[in-house]
Design an enzyme around this catalytic site. Structure first.
Site, short mmCIF file in Angstrom:
data_model
loop_
_atom_site.label_atom_id
_atom_site.label_comp_id
_atom_site.label_asym_id
_atom_site.label_seq_id
_atom_site.Cartn_x
_atom_site.Cartn_y
_atom_site.Cartn_z
N ASP A 43 0.82 -1.21 0.00
CA ASP A 43 0.00 0.00 0.00
C ASP A 43 0.86 1.26 0.00
O ASP A 43 2.07 1.21 0.19
CB ASP A 43 -0.89 0.03 1.25
CG ASP A 43 -1.85 -1.14 1.32
OD1 ASP A 43 -2.16 -1.72 0.26
OD2 ASP A 43 -2.31 -1.47 2.44
N TYR A 51 5.64 -10.37 6.28
CA TYR A 51 5.57 -8.93 6.52
C TYR A 51 6.05 -8.64 7.94
O TYR A 51 5.84 -9.44 8.85
CB TYR A 51 4.14 -8.43 6.36
CG TYR A 51 3.69 -8.30 4.92
CD1 TYR A 51 3.86 -7.09 4.23
CD2 TYR A 51 3.11 -9.37 4.25
CE1 TYR A 51 3.45 -6.96 2.91
CE2 TYR A 51 2.70 -9.25 2.93
CZ TYR A 51 2.87 -8.05 2.27
OH TYR A 51 2.47 -7.92 0.96
#
EC number: 5.4.99.12
Length: 286
Positions: free
Chosen positions: A52, A110
């Protein structure tokens, strides 16, 4: 026609995410422009994950087809001279024709970083979320464990998700406490601060923590919502067991806020036969 893969790192602060957008201010757009400047070809590259806006990557894998005869060993330096300073190609590989950086990925990791020290770190503020009050690290780690396995993660994805299924598999989770930083040592030397924290935040700790989540695939905002909910667990607003109840509810409204993007990085991607971690070149074909 060759298929080339790149290992790319980037600071996502100034970009609108990885995936190409009309305004052109994305990591994909910058990489494709650099490839055009080098080879004269307009390519459409594929990334292992769509980070993002404001999110970083230590290890993003991309691939693209090219008819260019430029030797593989020249691509890394040549692309870096044509890229902005906050995007770096770590290595270039010739890969098999059927290699697809997203579909062939076995697992992705992540990392979300939270700084719980009283004073923010000036030099790391772009890569971590500063939470100025202590958190209960043990409760947060316990809460993470409820996410392991194959589940419907509807509670931990944005309502804007377009995926037909929200079932994903989380393979590993971990909370890592960083060794004491300079800012933390300064804080610990101040007995008044420490005693005040012990009195007002019993059972909570200061320091820098990293949340690692490894899975076979992820949903839109999934890790940031997990991080935002875990922060509430660390604050004592929720219990560790609440993570399981939230997961079972399959309702985004039951989870916590979406944590700010700068704390998140795409940390690692694993493939069968491609040792990204050691930066070796198993597919090099000269």
């Amino acid at each position: 026609m060759r298929n080339i893969a790149l290992i790319v790192s980037y600071d996502g602060t100034e970009y609108s995410g990885f995936q190409s957008q009309p305004k052109g201010n994305t990591i994909q757009d910058k990489l494709e422009e650099a490839i055009f400047l080098l080879s004269g070809e307009r390519v459409k590259l594929t990334g292992s994950g769509r980070t993002d806006a404001g999110v970083h990557a230590r290890c993003q894998i991309v691939n693209f087809p090219t008819s260019s005869s430029i030797p593989i060993e020249r691509w890394t330096i040549a692309l870096n001279t044509r890229l902005p300073n906050d995007i770096v190609v770590q290595r270039a590989f010739n890969v098999p024709e059927d290699f697809h950086s997203r579909r062939r990925a076995l697992r992705k990791t992540y990392r979300y970083t939270i700084n719980c020290n009283r004073i923010p770190d000036l030099f790391r503020r772009r890569y971590e979320f500063h939470h100025p009050t202590p958190l209960d690290f043990n409760a947060m780690n316990s809460g993470l464990q409820h996410l392991l396995g194959k589940h419907d993660f509807s509670s931990f994805t944005s309502p804007l998700s377009t995926k037909p299924s929200h079932i994903r598999t989380i393979l590993e989770v971990k909370l890592e406490v960083e060794k004491e930083s300079t800012s933390q040592l300064t804080y610990l030397a101040n007995d008044d601060n420490r005693e005040w924290d012990e009195r007002h935040y019993p059972g909570k700790q200061r320091g820098i923590i990293h949340l690692y989540v490894t899975g076979t695939g992820f949903l839109y905002n999934m890790v940031r919502i997990i991080a935002g909910t875990l922060i509430q667990v660390g604050e004592g607003k929720r219990t560790a067991e609440d993570m399981g109840f939230i997961l079972a509810a399959r309702n985004r409204a039951k989870a916590g806020p979406t944590a700010v993007p700068q704390g998140l990085s795409l940390w690692d991607v694993v493939y069968d036969g491609l040792d990204v971690g050691s930066m070796r070149e198993p597919f090099l074909d000269n």
